[in-house]
Design a protein around this motif. Structure first.
Motif: not given
Length: 391
Positions: A152-171
């Motif tokens: 616990p502390g200031a460094h873990t209290a400010w956590q954010k998540h940058l979520v990336c969408g999937p990468v698909k391939v055509t056929n």
């Protein structure tokens, strides 16, 4: 992501032991001896979220089996936080749970998804952004909460998540890995270049050009779409071209055209064909009468600082843990700049006949295009792409 060659210093075993002791004192954890998969304890994540009033976490988070490997991952993150100081405002990369997500680098290395740490302000606070694929967001939230509980502390209290969408391939005929994708794009770029320029000399210079074009094509292909959205890759040979106006190769091609223009002018100056450029204070900018010239100024040169600011800004909501990054802004800016510059350059002869009455206009245009070149270089640098001097 370029990972450090050796993760974990000599203090790592001691840090893992310290986390185990913290786990033993944790009110929301219960020892389970040596459970399945080497689990050392069970942690009730849901009750912790409720007690702390945390918003934005998956409601299905419940009991987490904590293993020594998970504790080792946390210890490595702690070490990265200690390294990330205001005197070193570089982004560091630290591992998360093994097997969570994939990260792509040019040399085909596959790594676990990462947590980015960067010093902020004048204090010791570290902003923590978990970069994770949408399929692995659940596991990354487990890591986030376990870190909050044990450290616990200031460094873990400010956590954010940058979520990336999937990468698909055509056929897809079969599943494709990142290394295969890179090799495929490099071969396609080579073949497209042969079609445009003829058979290429097998020398180091051309190899570097093909490598740079391939890297640019891949980065624009990945980053021109908002990170939250799905990317669908077309792996057919026709999908890569040196002519397409929507690709990174097109941007690099126009950057090389500018380099060639200024090299040609410099050689002409050395040969005495043109005089050296006068100081900016002596230039006659009223000679810039083309609509395309004013378009370059008002649509690209003047707004460029704002574009960089928008691209670098991480928009965090007041509630919740998700964060967004405008990774697509610079790519779209460069593509549009390339299209408008190319249209202007195809219409206008910048280096005209060496007559004195034409020099004022030539110098004004060179000054304008020098600024355009600087914008190209600065924008490409944000994507870690070196500008091409020739194609």
């Amino acid at each position: 992501v370029d990972w450090p060659e050796g993760r974990g210093g000599p203090d790592l075993p001691g840090a893992v032991s310290a986390l185990e002791r913290a786990l033993g004192r944790c009110p929301c954890a219960a020892s389970c001896g040596r459970g399945p998969g080497g689990a050392v304890a069970e942690v009730r994540l849901k009750s912790f979220v409720q007690q702390q009033g945390l918003a934005g976490y998956d409601p299905n988070l419940d009991v987490l089996l904590v293993t020594e490997e998970k504790l080792r991952c946390l210890a490595e993150l702690q070490e990265a936080v200690r390294e990330c100081t205001v005197s070193r405002p570089v982004t560091l990369c630290a591992p998360c749970f093994p097997g969570v997500g994939l990260s792509l680098s040019w040399d085909g290395v596959l790594s676990s998804c990462c947590t980015l740490l960067q010093a902020m302000g004048q204090g010791s606070r570290c902003s923590i952004v978990h970069v994770v694929s949408c399929e692995e967001e659940f596991q990354q939230q487990q890591l986030d909460l376990l870190w909050r509980i044990l450290d616990p502390g200031a460094h873990t209290a400010w956590q954010k998540h940058l979520v990336c969408g999937p990468v698909k391939v055509t056929n897809p005929s079969s599943p494709i890995e990142a290394a295969q994708y890179i090799r495929l794009r490099k071969r396609q770029m080579y073949e497209a270049s042969v079609m445009k320029y003829g058979e290429l000399a097998q020398d180091e210079a051309w190899t570097e050009v093909i490598d740079a074009l391939t890297v640019a094509a891949i980065r624009f292909e990945m980053l021109s779409t908002a990170h939250r959205s799905q990317i669908t890759l077309d792996l057919e040979d026709s999908s890569i071209s040196t002519k397409g106006t929507k690709s990174g190769a097109f941007v690099m091609y126009n950057c090389a055209r500018l380099a060639t223009l200024f090299d040609t002018y410099q050689r002409a100056v050395e040969q005495g064909t043109y005089p050296p450029p006068p100081p900016a204070s002596e230039l006659n900018f009223s000679c810039l009468r083309e609509e395309g010239e004013w378009l370059l100024l008002f649509n690209y040169l003047l707004p460029f600082p704002e574009v960089l600011q928008q691209a670098a800004q991480l928009s965090a909501p007041t509630q919740g843990i998700r964060i967004t990054a405008n990774t697509e802004i610079v790519c779209k800016f460069l593509i549009q700049l390339s299209m408008d510059f190319s249209s202007y350059y195809n219409r206008v002869h910048v280096l005209g006949e060496p007559f004195p009455h034409l020099f004022d206009q030539m110098f004004a245009r060179l000054r304008l295009l020098g600024a355009v070149r600087d914008v190209f270089h600065s924008a490409l640098a944000t994507l870690h792409l070196p500008p091409l001097s020739q194609i």
